[in-house]
Scaffold this motif. Structure first.
Motif, PDB file in Angstrom:
ATOM      1  N   UNK A  30     -54.556   2.886  53.247  1.00  0.00           N
ATOM      2  CA  UNK A  30     -53.945   2.826  51.921  1.00  0.00           C
ATOM      3  C   UNK A  30     -54.699   3.793  51.023  1.00  0.00           C
ATOM      4  N   UNK A  31     -53.993   4.834  50.552  1.00  0.00           N
ATOM      5  CA  UNK A  31     -54.608   5.864  49.733  1.00  0.00           C
ATOM      6  C   UNK A  31     -54.764   5.394  48.296  1.00  0.00           C
ATOM      7  N   UNK A  32     -55.493   6.158  47.498  1.00  0.00           N
ATOM      8  CA  UNK A  32     -55.786   5.742  46.128  1.00  0.00           C
ATOM      9  C   UNK A  32     -54.521   5.632  45.276  1.00  0.00           C
ATOM     10  N   UNK A  33     -53.438   6.342  45.660  1.00  0.00           N
ATOM     11  CA  UNK A  33     -52.200   6.229  44.886  1.00  0.00           C
ATOM     12  C   UNK A  33     -51.305   5.090  45.381  1.00  0.00           C
ATOM     13  N   UNK A  34     -51.781   4.300  46.372  1.00  0.00           N
ATOM     14  CA  UNK A  34     -51.047   3.146  46.866  1.00  0.00           C
ATOM     15  C   UNK A  34     -50.185   3.415  48.085  1.00  0.00           C
ATOM     16  N   UNK A  35     -49.988   4.673  48.457  1.00  0.00           N
ATOM     17  CA  UNK A  35     -49.188   4.962  49.644  1.00  0.00           C
ATOM     18  C   UNK A  35     -49.967   4.578  50.899  1.00  0.00           C
ATOM     19  N   UNK A  36     -49.206   4.198  51.949  1.00  0.00           N
ATOM     20  CA  UNK A  36     -49.845   3.792  53.195  1.00  0.00           C
ATOM     21  C   UNK A  36     -49.444   4.724  54.325  1.00  0.00           C
ATOM     22  N   UNK A  37     -50.299   4.785  55.333  1.00  0.00           N
ATOM     23  CA  UNK A  37     -50.051   5.607  56.510  1.00  0.00           C
ATOM     24  C   UNK A  37     -50.651   4.898  57.716  1.00  0.00           C
ATOM     25  N   UNK A  38     -49.831   4.694  58.759  1.00  0.00           N
ATOM     26  CA  UNK A  38     -50.334   4.126  60.008  1.00  0.00           C
ATOM     27  C   UNK A  38     -50.732   5.268  60.933  1.00  0.00           C
ATOM     28  N   UNK A  39     -51.964   5.211  61.454  1.00  0.00           N
ATOM     29  CA  UNK A  39     -52.486   6.301  62.282  1.00  0.00           C
ATOM     30  C   UNK A  39     -53.263   5.738  63.459  1.00  0.00           C
ATOM     31  N   UNK A  40     -53.177   6.453  64.595  1.00  0.00           N
ATOM     32  CA  UNK A  40     -54.012   6.132  65.750  1.00  0.00           C
ATOM     33  C   UNK A  40     -55.262   7.003  65.698  1.00  0.00           C
ATOM     34  N   UNK A  41     -56.408   6.400  65.921  1.00  0.00           N
ATOM     35  CA  UNK A  41     -57.679   7.127  65.976  1.00  0.00           C
ATOM     36  C   UNK A  41     -58.404   6.727  67.259  1.00  0.00           C
ATOM     37  N   UNK A  42     -59.102   7.680  67.869  1.00  0.00           N
ATOM     38  CA  UNK A  42     -59.935   7.379  69.038  1.00  0.00           C
ATOM     39  C   UNK A  42     -61.398   7.434  68.635  1.00  0.00           C
ATOM     40  N   UNK A  43     -62.183   6.514  69.174  1.00  0.00           N
ATOM     41  CA  UNK A  43     -63.623   6.504  68.937  1.00  0.00           C
ATOM     42  C   UNK A  43     -64.355   6.401  70.266  1.00  0.00           C
ATOM     43  N   UNK A  44     -65.411   7.191  70.368  1.00  0.00           N
ATOM     44  CA  UNK A  44     -66.244   7.212  71.559  1.00  0.00           C
ATOM     45  C   UNK A  44     -67.592   6.618  71.165  1.00  0.00           C
ATOM     46  N   UNK A  45     -67.920   5.472  71.752  1.00  0.00           N
ATOM     47  CA  UNK A  45     -69.144   4.752  71.387  1.00  0.00           C
ATOM     48  C   UNK A  45     -70.127   4.823  72.549  1.00  0.00           C
ATOM     49  N   UNK A  46     -71.151   5.653  72.395  1.00  0.00           N
ATOM     50  CA  UNK A  46     -72.183   5.774  73.425  1.00  0.00           C
ATOM     51  C   UNK A  46     -73.515   5.228  72.943  1.00  0.00           C
ATOM     52  N   UNK A  47     -73.493   4.524  71.821  1.00  0.00           N
ATOM     53  CA  UNK A  47     -74.735   4.016  71.245  1.00  0.00           C
ATOM     54  C   UNK A  47     -75.396   5.076  70.384  1.00  0.00           C
ATOM     55  N   UNK A  48     -76.494   4.700  69.760  1.00  0.00           N
ATOM     56  CA  UNK A  48     -77.242   5.631  68.925  1.00  0.00           C
ATOM     57  C   UNK A  48     -78.323   6.315  69.745  1.00  0.00           C
ATOM     58  N   UNK A  49     -78.887   7.385  69.187  1.00  0.00           N
ATOM     59  CA  UNK A  49     -79.899   8.147  69.908  1.00  0.00           C
ATOM     60  C   UNK A  49     -81.039   8.569  69.000  1.00  0.00           C
ATOM     61  N   UNK A  50     -81.996   9.252  69.602  1.00  0.00           N
ATOM     62  CA  UNK A  50     -83.144   9.779  68.863  1.00  0.00           C
ATOM     63  C   UNK A  50     -83.478  11.150  69.417  1.00  0.00           C
ATOM     64  N   UNK A  97     -89.933   4.049  69.748  1.00  0.00           N
ATOM     65  CA  UNK A  97     -90.288   3.832  71.157  1.00  0.00           C
ATOM     66  C   UNK A  97     -89.454   4.733  72.063  1.00  0.00           C
ATOM     67  N   UNK A  98     -88.175   4.850  71.745  1.00  0.00           N
ATOM     68  CA  UNK A  98     -87.279   5.696  72.540  1.00  0.00           C
ATOM     69  C   UNK A  98     -87.773   7.142  72.548  1.00  0.00           C
ATOM     70  N   UNK A  99     -88.133   7.655  71.393  1.00  0.00           N
ATOM     71  CA  UNK A  99     -88.468   9.079  71.336  1.00  0.00           C
ATOM     72  C   UNK A  99     -89.825   9.347  71.974  1.00  0.00           C
ATOM     73  N   UNK A 100     -90.726   8.392  71.928  1.00  0.00           N
ATOM     74  CA  UNK A 100     -91.989   8.541  72.677  1.00  0.00           C
ATOM     75  C   UNK A 100     -91.699   8.670  74.169  1.00  0.00           C
ATOM     76  N   UNK A 101     -90.822   7.794  74.682  1.00  0.00           N
ATOM     77  CA  UNK A 101     -90.470   7.806  76.104  1.00  0.00           C
ATOM     78  C   UNK A 101     -89.784   9.117  76.488  1.00  0.00           C
ATOM     79  N   UNK A 102     -88.846   9.579  75.658  1.00  0.00           N
ATOM     80  CA  UNK A 102     -88.130  10.824  75.955  1.00  0.00           C
ATOM     81  C   UNK A 102     -89.065  12.028  75.944  1.00  0.00           C
ATOM     82  N   UNK A 103     -89.997  12.069  74.994  1.00  0.00           N
ATOM     83  CA  UNK A 103     -90.943  13.189  74.929  1.00  0.00           C
ATOM     84  C   UNK A 103     -91.806  13.242  76.184  1.00  0.00           C
ATOM     85  N   UNK A 104     -92.186  12.068  76.677  1.00  0.00           N
ATOM     86  CA  UNK A 104     -93.004  12.031  77.890  1.00  0.00           C
ATOM     87  C   UNK A 104     -92.183  12.431  79.115  1.00  0.00           C
TER      88      UNK A 104
END
Length: 198
Positions: A30-50, A97-104
């Motif tokens: 729903x946009x700021x002027x009140x109009x609506x739009x139905x949309x398909x979106x894809x998301x790729x979730x691989x977790x966070x990183x460092x 902890x993650x970045x210490x492990x990756x650096x090693x």
């Protein structure tokens, strides 16, 4: 801020749950002027990183790795061995902890005091990952390994101990093409070793 867009999730479908999770979601925006739009979106979730940039302020060097990257080879890139700062997925680890492990694992470097810099979304149009950026000092004697990587994962990483100015030149001329690495090199030139920036 002026944005008043609202969203409602209408439907979600799992497309893949192999190495990471790929979903498609139907949203009603729903946009700021009140109009609506139905949309398909894809998301790729691989977790966070460092990611971390080890830097030597005495010699004005940085420590990076060169490794094979399948997505670059998939694109028929003539040079699919990319030069990058050491990075990895958090899994269940704390970012430090993650970045210490990756650096090693990737650089053969034992870090006691990585410093958190900032975190960024790297590709927010479709990838959920937030990357935590770190830097840490190292010295010439710490950078003796020629190769790193986890052998059981067929990971082989060539370790590069480079002058910062050379690494910046490599980013400008296209030899370093990894976004997280370019960001860290620019940060080093501006804030960690500013006198090395030309």
């Amino acid at each position: 801020m002026g944005m008043r867009l609202r969203w409602e999730v209408l439907e979600t479908a799992l497309l893949s749950d192999n190495w990471a999770t790929l979903k498609k979601t139907k949203l009603r925006l729903t946009l700021s002027d009140g109009t609506t739009s139905d949309q398909w979106r894809e998301t790729y979730d691989r977790g966070d990183g460092a990611v971390i940039l080890p830097y030597d302020p005495v010699r004005r060097h940085v420590l990076l790795g060169r490794q094979f990257r399948w997505p670059a080879a998939y694109r028929d890139d003539p040079e699919p061995f990319l030069i990058e700062a050491a990075a990895g997925l958090l899994d269940a680890d704390d970012p430090t902890d993650c970045i210490r492990k990756e650096a090693q694992e990737e650089l053969g470097l034992v870090l006691s005091d990585p410093v958190f810099l900032f975190d960024l979304y790297m590709s927010p149009g479709s990838v959920t990952e937030k990357l935590h950026f770190f830097a840490a000092k190292y010295a010439a004697g710490d950078a003796q390994a020629q190769f790193g990587g986890v052998t059981s994962e067929a990971e082989e990483i060539e370790i590069l101990d480079l002058p910062l100015d050379e690494a910046l030149t490599m980013a400008r001329d296209g030899r370093i093409r990894d976004a997280k690495t370019v960001i860290l090199l620019q940060h080093a030139a501006l804030h960690l070793m500013p006198e090395a920036h030309s």
